[in-house]
Design a protein around this motif. Sequence first.
Motif, PDB file in Angstrom:
ATOM      1  N   LYS A  13     -36.894  -8.277  63.618  1.00  0.00           N
ATOM      2  CA  LYS A  13     -36.759  -7.779  64.982  1.00  0.00           C
ATOM      3  C   LYS A  13     -35.578  -8.442  65.699  1.00  0.00           C
ATOM      4  CE  LYS A  13     -39.857  -6.953  68.793  1.00  0.00           C
ATOM      5  NZ  LYS A  13     -41.109  -7.370  69.373  1.00  0.00           N
ATOM      6  N   LYS A  14     -35.452  -9.787  65.475  1.00  0.00           N
ATOM      7  CA  LYS A  14     -34.351 -10.520  66.111  1.00  0.00           C
ATOM      8  C   LYS A  14     -33.009 -10.019  65.617  1.00  0.00           C
ATOM      9  CE  LYS A  14     -36.410 -14.903  67.316  1.00  0.00           C
ATOM     10  NZ  LYS A  14     -36.659 -16.246  66.860  1.00  0.00           N
ATOM     11  N   LEU A  15     -32.933  -9.799  64.266  1.00  0.00           N
ATOM     12  CA  LEU A  15     -31.667  -9.300  63.699  1.00  0.00           C
ATOM     13  C   LEU A  15     -31.287  -7.971  64.337  1.00  0.00           C
ATOM     14  CD1 LEU A  15     -32.074 -10.105  59.905  1.00  0.00           C
ATOM     15  CD2 LEU A  15     -30.476 -11.171  61.500  1.00  0.00           C
ATOM     16  N   LYS A  16     -32.312  -7.182  64.543  1.00  0.00           N
ATOM     17  CA  LYS A  16     -32.052  -5.851  65.098  1.00  0.00           C
ATOM     18  C   LYS A  16     -31.617  -5.927  66.557  1.00  0.00           C
ATOM     19  CE  LYS A  16     -34.079  -1.305  65.263  1.00  0.00           C
ATOM     20  NZ  LYS A  16     -35.267  -0.524  65.057  1.00  0.00           N
ATOM     21  N   GLU A  17     -32.371  -6.780  67.324  1.00  0.00           N
ATOM     22  CA  GLU A  17     -32.069  -6.852  68.757  1.00  0.00           C
ATOM     23  C   GLU A  17     -30.737  -7.512  69.029  1.00  0.00           C
ATOM     24  OE1 GLU A  17     -36.611  -7.143  70.441  1.00  0.00           O
ATOM     25  OE2 GLU A  17     -35.315  -8.903  70.514  1.00  0.00           O
ATOM     26  N   LYS A  18     -30.502  -8.630  68.284  1.00  0.00           N
ATOM     27  CA  LYS A  18     -29.329  -9.433  68.610  1.00  0.00           C
ATOM     28  C   LYS A  18     -28.059  -8.879  67.992  1.00  0.00           C
ATOM     29  CE  LYS A  18     -28.387 -14.275  69.393  1.00  0.00           C
ATOM     30  NZ  LYS A  18     -28.783 -15.622  69.107  1.00  0.00           N
ATOM     31  N   TYR A  19     -28.170  -8.400  66.759  1.00  0.00           N
ATOM     32  CA  TYR A  19     -26.937  -7.991  66.055  1.00  0.00           C
ATOM     33  C   TYR A  19     -26.924  -6.505  65.719  1.00  0.00           C
ATOM     34  CZ  TYR A  19     -26.870 -13.034  65.508  1.00  0.00           C
ATOM     35  OH  TYR A  19     -26.901 -14.359  65.744  1.00  0.00           O
ATOM     36  N   GLN A  20     -27.969  -5.767  66.169  1.00  0.00           N
ATOM     37  CA  GLN A  20     -28.079  -4.347  65.808  1.00  0.00           C
ATOM     38  C   GLN A  20     -28.021  -4.169  64.291  1.00  0.00           C
ATOM     39  OE1 GLN A  20     -25.608  -5.014  68.487  1.00  0.00           O
ATOM     40  NE2 GLN A  20     -27.526  -5.040  69.603  1.00  0.00           N
ATOM     41  N   LEU A  21     -28.711  -5.046  63.576  1.00  0.00           N
ATOM     42  CA  LEU A  21     -28.680  -5.072  62.123  1.00  0.00           C
ATOM     43  C   LEU A  21     -30.093  -4.786  61.607  1.00  0.00           C
ATOM     44  CD1 LEU A  21     -26.588  -5.847  59.932  1.00  0.00           C
ATOM     45  CD2 LEU A  21     -27.458  -8.167  60.065  1.00  0.00           C
ATOM     46  N   ASN A  22     -30.220  -3.676  60.918  1.00  0.00           N
ATOM     47  CA  ASN A  22     -31.535  -3.341  60.379  1.00  0.00           C
ATOM     48  C   ASN A  22     -31.643  -3.873  58.946  1.00  0.00           C
ATOM     49  OD1 ASN A  22     -32.443  -1.946  62.649  1.00  0.00           O
ATOM     50  ND2 ASN A  22     -31.257  -0.141  62.042  1.00  0.00           N
ATOM     51  N   VAL A  23     -32.405  -4.924  58.787  1.00  0.00           N
ATOM     52  CA  VAL A  23     -32.570  -5.511  57.449  1.00  0.00           C
ATOM     53  C   VAL A  23     -34.029  -5.336  57.034  1.00  0.00           C
ATOM     54  CG1 VAL A  23     -32.325  -7.583  56.062  1.00  0.00           C
ATOM     55  CG2 VAL A  23     -30.810  -7.209  58.009  1.00  0.00           C
ATOM     56  N   PRO A  24     -34.264  -4.683  55.912  1.00  0.00           N
ATOM     57  CA  PRO A  24     -35.651  -4.496  55.477  1.00  0.00           C
ATOM     58  C   PRO A  24     -36.329  -5.842  55.254  1.00  0.00           C
ATOM     59  CG  PRO A  24     -34.158  -3.092  54.248  1.00  0.00           C
ATOM     60  CD  PRO A  24     -33.312  -4.006  55.044  1.00  0.00           C
ATOM     61  N   GLU A  25     -37.634  -5.841  55.532  1.00  0.00           N
ATOM     62  CA  GLU A  25     -38.373  -7.099  55.452  1.00  0.00           C
ATOM     63  C   GLU A  25     -38.417  -7.649  54.031  1.00  0.00           C
ATOM     64  OE1 GLU A  25     -42.151  -6.884  57.299  1.00  0.00           O
ATOM     65  OE2 GLU A  25     -41.318  -6.095  59.167  1.00  0.00           O
ATOM     66  N   ASP A  26     -38.441  -6.780  53.009  1.00  0.00           N
ATOM     67  CA  ASP A  26     -38.506  -7.306  51.637  1.00  0.00           C
ATOM     68  C   ASP A  26     -37.238  -8.046  51.266  1.00  0.00           C
ATOM     69  OD1 ASP A  26     -37.454  -4.548  49.609  1.00  0.00           O
ATOM     70  OD2 ASP A  26     -37.113  -4.895  51.722  1.00  0.00           O
ATOM     71  N   VAL A  27     -36.108  -7.642  51.884  1.00  0.00           N
ATOM     72  CA  VAL A  27     -34.852  -8.358  51.627  1.00  0.00           C
ATOM     73  C   VAL A  27     -34.915  -9.725  52.294  1.00  0.00           C
ATOM     74  CG1 VAL A  27     -32.359  -8.341  51.995  1.00  0.00           C
ATOM     75  CG2 VAL A  27     -33.539  -6.240  51.380  1.00  0.00           C
ATOM     76  N   ILE A  28     -35.427  -9.716  53.537  1.00  0.00           N
ATOM     77  CA  ILE A  28     -35.569 -11.010  54.227  1.00  0.00           C
ATOM     78  C   ILE A  28     -36.514 -11.909  53.437  1.00  0.00           C
ATOM     79  CG2 ILE A  28     -36.349 -12.130  56.338  1.00  0.00           C
ATOM     80  CD1 ILE A  28     -35.577  -9.507  57.786  1.00  0.00           C
ATOM     81  N   ALA A  29     -37.580 -11.312  52.889  1.00  0.00           N
ATOM     82  CA  ALA A  29     -38.543 -12.089  52.111  1.00  0.00           C
ATOM     83  C   ALA A  29     -37.866 -12.730  50.922  1.00  0.00           C
ATOM     84  CB  ALA A  29     -39.672 -11.181  51.652  1.00  0.00           C
TER      85      ALA A  29
END
Length: 208
Positions: A13-29
């Motif tokens: 959510k932070k990545l999306k809000e702050k950088y407009q970056l949609n990163v799937p959760e499995d990648v973050i995992a």
Amino acid sequence: MENMSGELTNFAKKLKEKYQLNVPEDVIASVYSSKPKLPILLSRATFRPDMIRSRPEIRIQKRRGNFLRNILGVMALSVPALMWMKVAWFSPQTKVPTYVSQQASGRLLANAASIPVNQSLTFNDPTYGPFLLVHLDNGQFVAYSSICTHAGCQVQFNPYAKEITCPCHGAVFNPYNNAQVVAGPAPLPLRNIPIQYDSAKGNIYLAN
Ligand code: FES
């Protein structure tokens, strides 16, 4: 496990809000599990093109707003300056006043060139009391008592209306026509003050 999932969601959510970056959760995992998959992260991350496009537009609009504000500011400052230049430089200041006598004697009031058109000076004389010396826009200089003929308030020359007005009850006098009453309760014109003009020196004197 639930905490982990919550953290992943928050991080995404932070990545999306702050950088407009949609990163799937499995990648973050995968990053969290110490097996970073940077190429995958970059390849699967998505940008919001509308955000990217909108920023320069916002900047351009802001610049346009600032530019217009600056132009309006310069114009607002220029108008009084131009009016002053017109009055101070292009007015017929040195035109010989036709109203005043050509004999020079008595008390020196002012040099004609020092009083711009549509300006007045106030004097106080033991004989005549307070009076106004006015440079009219037809080149003439005139002088009238400052004491209103209604109830004795002190009148003023209004350079915008080109009239002499009384602040007490609204009497208006015409400086172009012997200070005749134009409006208000004053019963008589203002007293005429005799002045003289020395054409050699350009000085205006109070007549004896
Ligand atoms: Fe001037 Fe009354 S004193 S109008």
